[in-house]
Design an enzyme around this catalytic site. Structure first.
Site, short mmCIF file in Angstrom:
data_model
loop_
_atom_site.label_atom_id
_atom_site.label_comp_id
_atom_site.label_asym_id
_atom_site.label_seq_id
_atom_site.Cartn_x
_atom_site.Cartn_y
_atom_site.Cartn_z
N ASP A 186 5.12 -4.36 6.07
CA ASP A 186 5.55 -5.74 6.50
C ASP A 186 5.78 -6.62 5.37
OD1 ASP A 186 5.40 -7.48 8.83
OD2 ASP A 186 3.77 -8.46 7.70
N ARG A 233 -5.25 -1.75 9.08
CA ARG A 233 -5.49 -3.17 8.82
C ARG A 233 -5.58 -4.06 10.12
NH1 ARG A 233 -3.66 -5.87 4.47
NH2 ARG A 233 -2.58 -4.27 3.43
N ASP A 280 2.83 -0.17 11.96
CA ASP A 280 2.97 -1.53 12.61
C ASP A 280 4.16 -2.18 12.56
OD1 ASP A 280 2.43 -1.81 9.96
OD2 ASP A 280 0.80 -3.63 10.15
N GLY A 309 0.88 -1.27 0.25
CA GLY A 309 -0.03 -0.08 -0.05
C GLY A 309 0.85 1.21 0.09
N ARG A 319 1.04 -5.10 -5.03
CA ARG A 319 1.27 -6.34 -4.20
C ARG A 319 1.64 -7.72 -5.02
NH1 ARG A 319 -2.69 -3.68 -0.92
NH2 ARG A 319 -1.89 -2.56 1.20
N THR A 329 4.38 2.79 5.90
CA THR A 329 2.99 2.44 6.06
C THR A 329 2.11 3.34 6.76
OG1 THR A 329 1.49 0.83 6.68
CG2 THR A 329 3.56 0.45 7.41
N ASP A 346 -0.03 2.35 8.59
CA ASP A 346 -0.51 1.68 9.81
C ASP A 346 0.59 2.09 10.87
OD1 ASP A 346 -2.41 0.79 8.10
OD2 ASP A 346 -1.37 -0.89 7.56
#
Ligand code: F6P
Length: 325
Positions: free
Chosen positions: A107, A175, A133, A15, A76, A129, A131
């Site tokens: 990730d 996510r 994360d 993304g 992706r 990202t 996120d």
């Protein structure tokens, strides 16, 4: 080993995130500074398999530091998940004489970095990202811009929710992680924030928080839901049933991924791009660039991917204090 590196490839994958262009620019300009050639690989790992390349120079990264998205496109790649795809990608690196690859993404991108490294390619990952994360780093490129975009949208929602004395249920991205929801929830003064890392008790975490807010005089309520914590529509329906309110649902979606990157994202991306080239030039491989306590460090990719990132406990405590009145 210094300066044995003559040519580096750079790609963006997964993304997109605001600041990816600044990271590409950081890599390219750091390469030029060291006299290293830089090749852009378009469309992520699909492009690496297909040899979809672009020679990079100062002019094709000029005026991109302020642009969202990624000039190299992103994807992706299903093909890259196969051994054959990885072998073909490694083959492209050898054919092009690439001494290293810088992969910018989250990730999934780092799993690609790990796979390429197993095929003998020198690789460095840059965390990007919205996120936030990735456990080995305090920060991932795009998080600040995405947070500010969500905050701006929610501030607008608040105006109309306040006028109509309504309840708003807003779903933010992330996510399986709640970092974005927690940060945004703190920034907008949410009535309640639901995150996948925190088991939800609907009565305690939503009903009681709205009830207390109403008792303290509030007539509009803002419920922030991380996409990984459940469906905003379902939460809205439960609020309707349990509290006799008439909520409105807003799913912010991909709006959070676009837009002009913030100063923080541009600076972090530029520093990470520069650091990635320094790492490869020093002869290191299989590393991830990480922001730690204001500095850029690098961590082994296998160790990085084995780490788990929890929510920031102090942010959670602050949220509880703000919403638990
Ligand atoms: O990882 C970034 C992210 O925006 C997540 O927050 C979200 O779940 C996902 O990507 C959406 O992916 P796609 O662009 O494939 O819809």
């Amino acid at each position: 080993m210094e300066n044995a590196v003559k040519r580096i490839g750079v790609l963006t994958s997964g993304g997109d995130a605001p600041g990816m262009n600044a990271a590409i620019r950081g890599v390219v300009r750091a390469c030029l500074h060291r006299g290293i050639e830089c090749v852009g690989i378009r469309r992520g790992y699909n492009g690496l398999i297909a040899g979809d390349i672009l020679r990079m120079n100062a002019s094709n990264v000029s005026h991109i530091i302020n642009r969202g998205g990624t000039i190299l496109y992103t994807a992706r790649s299903k093909e890259f998940m196969t051994q054959e795809g990885q072998q073909r990608a490694a083959g492209t690196c050898k054919l092009l004489g690439l001494d290293g690859i810088v992969a910018i993404g989250g990730d999934g991108t780092f799993r690609g970095v790990q796979a390429l490294s197993k095929h003998g390619i020198s690789v460095v990952g840059i965390p990007a990202t919205i996120d936030n994360d990735i456990a080995c780093t305090d920060y991932t490129i795009g998080f600040d811009t995405a947070s500010n975009t969500a905050v701006d949208a929610i501030d607008r929602l608040r105006d109309t929710m306040q006028s109509h004395e309504r309840c708003s249920v807003v779903e933010v991205m992330g996510r399986n992680a709640g970092h974005l929801a927690l940060y945004v929830g703190l920034a907008v003064g949410a009535t309640a924030v639901l995150m996948p890392e925190v088991d939800m008790d609907f009565e305690r975490d939503v009903v009681e928080k709205i009830r207390r807010a109403r008792l303290s005089g509030k007539t509009h309520f803002m419920i922030v839901v991380a996409e990984g914590a459940g469906s905003a529509m379902e939460i809205s329906e439960k609020i309707r049933t349990e509290l006799c309110l008439d909520p409105r649902v807003t799913i912010l979606g991909h709006i959070q991924r676009g837009g002009v990157p913030s100063a923080r994202d541009r600076v972090m991306a530029t520093r990470m791009g520069h650091q990635a080239v320094e790492i490869l030039a020093a002869g290191k491989t299989n590393r991830v660039v990480c922001a730690k306590l204001g500095n850029m460090i690098d961590v082994d990719i296998d160790e990085a991917l084995a780490m788990k990132k929890g929510l920031n406990q102090q942010q959670l405590d602050a949220l509880e204090a703000m919403t638990g009145l």
